[in-house]
Design an enzyme around this catalytic site. Sequence first.
Site, PDB file in Angstrom:
ATOM      1  N   ASP A 292       0.810  -1.221   0.000  1.00  0.00           N
ATOM      2  CA  ASP A 292       0.000   0.000   0.000  1.00  0.00           C
ATOM      3  C   ASP A 292       0.843   1.270   0.000  1.00  0.00           C
ATOM      4  O   ASP A 292       2.045   1.236   0.230  1.00  0.00           O
ATOM      5  CB  ASP A 292      -0.866   0.018   1.258  1.00  0.00           C
ATOM      6  CG  ASP A 292      -2.172  -0.723   1.048  1.00  0.00           C
ATOM      7  OD1 ASP A 292      -2.401  -1.201  -0.074  1.00  0.00           O
ATOM      8  OD2 ASP A 292      -2.957  -0.811   2.011  1.00  0.00           O
TER       9      ASP A 292
ATOM     10  N   LYS B 134      -3.794   3.393  -2.834  1.00  0.00           N
ATOM     11  CA  LYS B 134      -4.924   4.187  -3.324  1.00  0.00           C
ATOM     12  C   LYS B 134      -4.579   5.672  -3.383  1.00  0.00           C
ATOM     13  O   LYS B 134      -5.455   6.484  -3.550  1.00  0.00           O
ATOM     14  CB  LYS B 134      -6.142   3.944  -2.443  1.00  0.00           C
ATOM     15  CG  LYS B 134      -6.633   2.515  -2.575  1.00  0.00           C
ATOM     16  CD  LYS B 134      -7.760   2.191  -1.640  1.00  0.00           C
ATOM     17  CE  LYS B 134      -8.114   0.716  -1.765  1.00  0.00           C
ATOM     18  NZ  LYS B 134      -8.543   0.106  -0.546  1.00  0.00           N
TER      19      LYS B 134
ATOM     20  N   MET C 236      -7.397   9.768   9.713  1.00  0.00           N
ATOM     21  CA  MET C 236      -8.038  10.218   8.465  1.00  0.00           C
ATOM     22  C   MET C 236      -8.977  11.399   8.700  1.00  0.00           C
ATOM     23  O   MET C 236     -10.051  11.473   8.104  1.00  0.00           O
ATOM     24  CB  MET C 236      -8.826   9.063   7.820  1.00  0.00           C
ATOM     25  CG  MET C 236      -7.947   7.927   7.366  1.00  0.00           C
ATOM     26  SD  MET C 236      -8.852   6.554   6.695  1.00  0.00           S
ATOM     27  CE  MET C 236      -9.364   5.709   8.177  1.00  0.00           C
TER      28      MET C 236
HETATM   29  C1  SAM Z   1      -6.417   3.945   6.067  1.00  0.00           C
HETATM   30  S1  SAM Z   1      -5.830   4.441   7.637  1.00  0.00           S
HETATM   31  C2  SAM Z   1      -4.822   3.085   8.023  1.00  0.00           C
HETATM   32  C3  SAM Z   1      -4.344   3.047   9.431  1.00  0.00           C
HETATM   33  C4  SAM Z   1      -3.368   1.919   9.692  1.00  0.00           C
HETATM   34  N1  SAM Z   1      -3.970   0.638   9.485  1.00  0.00           N
HETATM   35  C5  SAM Z   1      -2.755   1.974  11.102  1.00  0.00           C
HETATM   36  O1  SAM Z   1      -3.006   1.095  11.913  1.00  0.00           O
HETATM   37  O2  SAM Z   1      -1.988   2.929  11.351  1.00  0.00           O
HETATM   38  C6  SAM Z   1      -4.681   5.701   7.196  1.00  0.00           C
HETATM   39  C7  SAM Z   1      -4.532   6.760   8.266  1.00  0.00           C
HETATM   40  O3  SAM Z   1      -3.658   6.318   9.291  1.00  0.00           O
HETATM   41  C8  SAM Z   1      -2.966   7.412   9.839  1.00  0.00           C
HETATM   42  N2  SAM Z   1      -1.528   7.191   9.630  1.00  0.00           N
HETATM   43  C9  SAM Z   1      -0.952   6.118   9.094  1.00  0.00           C
HETATM   44  N3  SAM Z   1       0.389   6.212   9.121  1.00  0.00           N
HETATM   45  C10 SAM Z   1       0.668   7.397   9.709  1.00  0.00           C
HETATM   46  C11 SAM Z   1       1.871   8.074  10.048  1.00  0.00           C
HETATM   47  N4  SAM Z   1       3.064   7.553   9.793  1.00  0.00           N
HETATM   48  N5  SAM Z   1       1.779   9.270  10.673  1.00  0.00           N
HETATM   49  C12 SAM Z   1       0.575   9.801  10.962  1.00  0.00           C
HETATM   50  N6  SAM Z   1      -0.585   9.210  10.649  1.00  0.00           N
HETATM   51  C13 SAM Z   1      -0.552   8.027  10.048  1.00  0.00           C
HETATM   52  C14 SAM Z   1      -3.469   8.649   9.105  1.00  0.00           C
HETATM   53  O4  SAM Z   1      -4.561   9.170   9.823  1.00  0.00           O
HETATM   54  C15 SAM Z   1      -3.908   8.056   7.789  1.00  0.00           C
HETATM   55  O5  SAM Z   1      -4.821   8.890   7.125  1.00  0.00           O
END
Ligand code: SAM
Length: 256
Positions: A39, A61, A174
């Site tokens: 991803d 995506k 998100m």
């Molecule tokens: C589709 S969700 C997936 C979350 C993922 N499964 C997790 O457990 O972190 C994507 C969101 O996770 C958060 N996110 C993921 N990686 C991040 C990072 N390195 N720093 C800040 N926010 C992050 C943000 O809010 C982003 O829009």
Amino acid sequence: MSTYQIPKLTLVGAGPGAEDLITLRGIKALQGADVVLYDALVNPTLLEHAKPEALKVYVGKRRQALRYTQEQINTLIVDLAFTHGHVVRLKGGDPHVFGRGNEELQYADSYNIDTEFIPGISSAIGVAGLAGIPVTQRGISESVWVVTGTTREGTLSDDVLQAARSNATVVILMGVHRLDEIVEIFKKEGKAGTAIAVIQNGSLPGEQYVLGTVDTIATLVAAKNMAAPAIMVVGEVVRQHSRFQLEQIAQAHLIY
Ligand SMILES: C[S@@+](CC[C@H](N)C(=O)[O-])C[C@H]1O[C@@H](n2cnc3c(N)ncnc32)[C@H](O)[C@@H]1O
């Protein structure tokens, strides 16, 4: 003559971004993969753990030109498992935290494909901790709610309102593009002065964060031009950040 490969799907959490925040079990799965589907939020250097001949497919995506629907990804997993053998599906954070990971496991299972799940460090907890904010702390916060800012319908989850009414630490994923809406909800619940942090690109070289209150956070986020991927942490635990007080004093002089 091609040899028959036993179809298998391993769903692996890649952690929040830094390449060394994946589990050892996750790395071992990558080493044994015939195919890796990954991803947008996965650190691409993790692909180096896979065999050179393993097929690596980006199904993120974010880059619009290469957009796959969830249904196409499900089909791809099944097709590649039957043609190539062991498919590792690598997803950012923990695949079961707003990652649609279980849909992929269930789809593969419906084709009698062997499945395995390997958790990852979710950004919801890990990014906050790495930035110096514990999501719970004895005497300050007894629970943590992890809420999505964007539902399937593209709207703000109603759970944000329920969370704002609670005493819990609220972590919103998100949601940075809906910051104004979120701020209004917390203000209506009398939480204008509650501490809040926004952390972007947690654990990565481009990490940046702001520390403020519900009242000030929108100005701070706009000043740093912050955008996704970012988490928001709302709650008094944010005051445990070593720079919180200092930042408030600095902001009082700069902003107002
Ligand atoms: C589709 S969700 C997936 C979350 C993922 N499964 C997790 O457990 O972190 C994507 C969101 O996770 C958060 N996110 C993921 N990686 C991040 C990072 N390195 N720093 C800040 N926010 C992050 C943000 O809010 C982003 O829009």
